[in-house]
Design a protein around this motif. Structure first.
Motif, PDB file in Angstrom:
ATOM      1  N   SER A   6      -2.466  -6.741   3.915  1.00  0.00           N
ATOM      2  CA  SER A   6      -1.841  -6.002   2.816  1.00  0.00           C
ATOM      3  C   SER A   6      -2.761  -5.950   1.602  1.00  0.00           C
ATOM      4  O   SER A   6      -2.888  -4.915   0.940  1.00  0.00           O
ATOM      5  CB  SER A   6      -0.508  -6.652   2.430  1.00  0.00           C
ATOM      6  OG  SER A   6       0.417  -6.579   3.491  1.00  0.00           O
ATOM      7  N   PRO A  25       0.811  -1.222   0.000  1.00  0.00           N
ATOM      8  CA  PRO A  25       0.000   0.000   0.000  1.00  0.00           C
ATOM      9  C   PRO A  25       0.844   1.271   0.000  1.00  0.00           C
ATOM     10  O   PRO A  25       0.501   2.246  -0.681  1.00  0.00           O
ATOM     11  CB  PRO A  25      -0.819  -0.128   1.288  1.00  0.00           C
ATOM     12  CG  PRO A  25      -0.849  -1.593   1.586  1.00  0.00           C
ATOM     13  CD  PRO A  25       0.465  -2.124   1.132  1.00  0.00           C
ATOM     14  N   MET A  52      -6.325   1.339  -1.667  1.00  0.00           N
ATOM     15  CA  MET A  52      -5.446   2.292  -2.355  1.00  0.00           C
ATOM     16  C   MET A  52      -5.688   2.264  -3.863  1.00  0.00           C
ATOM     17  O   MET A  52      -5.637   3.305  -4.527  1.00  0.00           O
ATOM     18  CB  MET A  52      -3.983   1.962  -2.053  1.00  0.00           C
ATOM     19  CG  MET A  52      -3.498   2.405  -0.683  1.00  0.00           C
ATOM     20  SD  MET A  52      -3.690   4.198  -0.392  1.00  0.00           S
ATOM     21  CE  MET A  52      -2.847   4.886  -1.816  1.00  0.00           C
ATOM     22  N   GLN A 105      -5.582  -3.354   2.208  1.00  0.00           N
ATOM     23  CA  GLN A 105      -5.110  -1.985   2.055  1.00  0.00           C
ATOM     24  C   GLN A 105      -4.818  -1.664   0.592  1.00  0.00           C
ATOM     25  O   GLN A 105      -5.088  -0.562   0.109  1.00  0.00           O
ATOM     26  CB  GLN A 105      -3.859  -1.758   2.905  1.00  0.00           C
ATOM     27  CG  GLN A 105      -4.118  -1.610   4.391  1.00  0.00           C
ATOM     28  CD  GLN A 105      -2.909  -1.056   5.137  1.00  0.00           C
ATOM     29  OE1 GLN A 105      -1.981  -0.529   4.540  1.00  0.00           O
ATOM     30  NE2 GLN A 105      -2.928  -1.175   6.441  1.00  0.00           N
ATOM     31  N   LEU A 106      -4.254  -2.638  -0.126  1.00  0.00           N
ATOM     32  CA  LEU A 106      -3.951  -2.410  -1.545  1.00  0.00           C
ATOM     33  C   LEU A 106      -5.224  -2.180  -2.351  1.00  0.00           C
ATOM     34  O   LEU A 106      -5.267  -1.334  -3.253  1.00  0.00           O
ATOM     35  CB  LEU A 106      -3.169  -3.592  -2.109  1.00  0.00           C
ATOM     36  CG  LEU A 106      -1.655  -3.511  -1.972  1.00  0.00           C
ATOM     37  CD1 LEU A 106      -0.998  -4.851  -2.296  1.00  0.00           C
ATOM     38  CD2 LEU A 106      -1.087  -2.417  -2.888  1.00  0.00           C
ATOM     39  N   LEU A 117      -5.690   1.931   5.463  1.00  0.00           N
ATOM     40  CA  LEU A 117      -4.885   2.681   4.493  1.00  0.00           C
ATOM     41  C   LEU A 117      -3.532   2.965   5.137  1.00  0.00           C
ATOM     42  O   LEU A 117      -3.373   2.834   6.362  1.00  0.00           O
ATOM     43  CB  LEU A 117      -5.567   4.005   4.126  1.00  0.00           C
ATOM     44  CG  LEU A 117      -6.844   3.942   3.288  1.00  0.00           C
ATOM     45  CD1 LEU A 117      -7.529   5.302   3.264  1.00  0.00           C
ATOM     46  CD2 LEU A 117      -6.552   3.474   1.871  1.00  0.00           C
TER      47      LEU A 117
END
Length: 406
Positions: free
Chosen positions: A77, A14, A84, A80-81, A325
């Motif tokens: 992860s 991220p 994003m 969050q990715l 985030l």
């Protein structure tokens, strides 16, 4: 290939994706003007009264870029990715989600799927030069320009290692794997060496040869006409490499300023998960900081295990927050404590940029050498000290603020 595909970015975390957006924003504002060095935050503070916060730009203010997400396997992860990636699409970026892990054939399938775009790209942006998969992709690069955006404090080690001509090895990595591991290292060595050469600008290589013919840019496999590092870290360019400072201008224009709470927030770290810091010593340090500074919330690192976080909550009473985030965005959106405590990590360099002018104090607690595990790499002690020593606009807390004995 679309217009944005002429600039191709590869991200695996991220934070890397956030920094690609920051790079695209800076690129659109000052096209083709990489700076010679990162200005000190202390100097920027002196001129802060005369400089206004960046105003919002209309949609499409980012330079065109196509972002390829190569997600890891851990759920935090990946979550969050995905968030994003949604932000990047909102900003007008093309985003492609490409699985490259999870099976033996996944890397090869991804390589085949991406090969055409990689060869055609004129600018390639990477977020982790230490990644073996990124290094493999670099063998296909014909771009005129190669850009490295921050992947946290690893950028400091990347610049230092390339300056010394060393092979690219993460600072916390130690040898292991026995004979099979050494065989894999030997088999991979040509790819790693090739990737390292990609980060040498053509004019630097030409200078070493000293001929006029070699001095002319020569696009082709593995040859980048220029190499740029886009960073918030205190690094010095070398060998024709250029530096563009990442001041989190997109984050500041897009979010905030945050509402401040009266409490203190503590930032978690993955130093335990990477085998650098002993778990019991880390728990003692967090407990001590919580009591001394009145911390109420603990922002967990995405790699911290649920078991570790439950133990921290029981021992300290801290509210555990698992951000969806990167912390720079969470803090900028708020609410956030008036004081943010952290161990040596990326945020002691990035948060002072993201929170410029908000009145938030960022403090960093030293890691006592006694906290390190017996398996920590020989570089661990000096690297962590360097992260703290070079941080600006932060309040430094001595390691004695946390117990040094069990």
């Amino acid at each position: 290939m679309s217009t944005s595909a002429s600039t191709l970015a590869f991200v695996e975390s991220p934070v890397q994706l956030l920094n690609v957006l920051e790079w695209a924003y800076a690129r659109a504002a000052e096209p083709g003007r990489p700076l010679d060095g990162v200005p000190s935050q202390r100097a920027r503070r002196a001129g802060r009264a005369a400089r206004k916060e960046p105003g919002p730009r209309p949609p499409g203010a980012l330079a065109p870029v196509r972002i390829v997400v190569l997600p890891p396997t851990d759920p935090m992860s990946r979550g969050q990715l995905r968030r994003m990636a949604a932000l990047a699409r909102d900003e007008g970026c093309e985003v492609r989600w490409q699985e490259a892990r999870g099976s033996r054939l996944a890397p090869l399938k991804a390589l085949a799927a991406l090969a055409g775009d990689v060869r055609a790209a004129r600018t390639v942006v990477v977020g982790d030069p230490f990644s073996r998969y990124v290094q493999l992709l670099l063998t296909l690069v014909r771009a005129e320009e190669l850009v490295v955006v921050d992947d946290g404090t690893a950028t400091m080690e990347f610049v230092a290692q390339t300056a010394r001509g060393e092979r690219l090895v993460r600072w916390h990595r130690v040898g292991g794997g026995g004979l099979p591991g050494r065989v894999r290292e030997l088999a991979y060595a040509p790819v790693s060496a090739s990737a390292r050469r990609r980060f040498v600008p053509d004019r630097a290589a030409a200078g070493a040869v000293g001929t006029a013919a070699d001095a002319a840019p020569q696009p082709g496999p593995g040859r980048a006409r220029s190499v740029e590092v886009f960073t918030s870290m205190p690094v010095a360019p070398h060998g024709g490499m250029t530096l563009r400072p990442n001041e989190f201008a997109w984050t500041r224009a897009r979010f905030g300023p945050p509402r401040l709470t009266k409490g203190t927030d503590l930032v978690g770290t993955s130093l335990v998960e990477t085998g650098v810091v002993d778990p019991d010593r880390y728990l003692d340090a967090v407990r001590s900081l919580t009591l001394e500074h009145g911390a109420t919330r603990y922002f967990a690192h995405r790699r911290e295990s649920p078991e570790k976080l439950r133990a921290l909550s029981r021992a300290t009473g801290l509210e555990i927050v698992r951000p969806d985030l990167p912390l720079e965005l969470i803090a900028r959106r708020g609410p956030v404590g008036r004081t943010i405590l952290s161990f040596p990590s990326t945020v002691v360099h990035t948060l002072p940029y993201a929170l410029t002018g908000t009145g938030v104090t960022v403090a960093v607690c030293d890691v006592d050498p006694a906290w390190l595990t017996g398996s920590a790499s020989p570089r661990a002690r000096s690297f962590l000290a360097g992260v703290t020593d070079t941080a600006r606009d932060v309040h430094r807390l001595p390691a004695q603020a946390a117990p040094t004995a069990g």
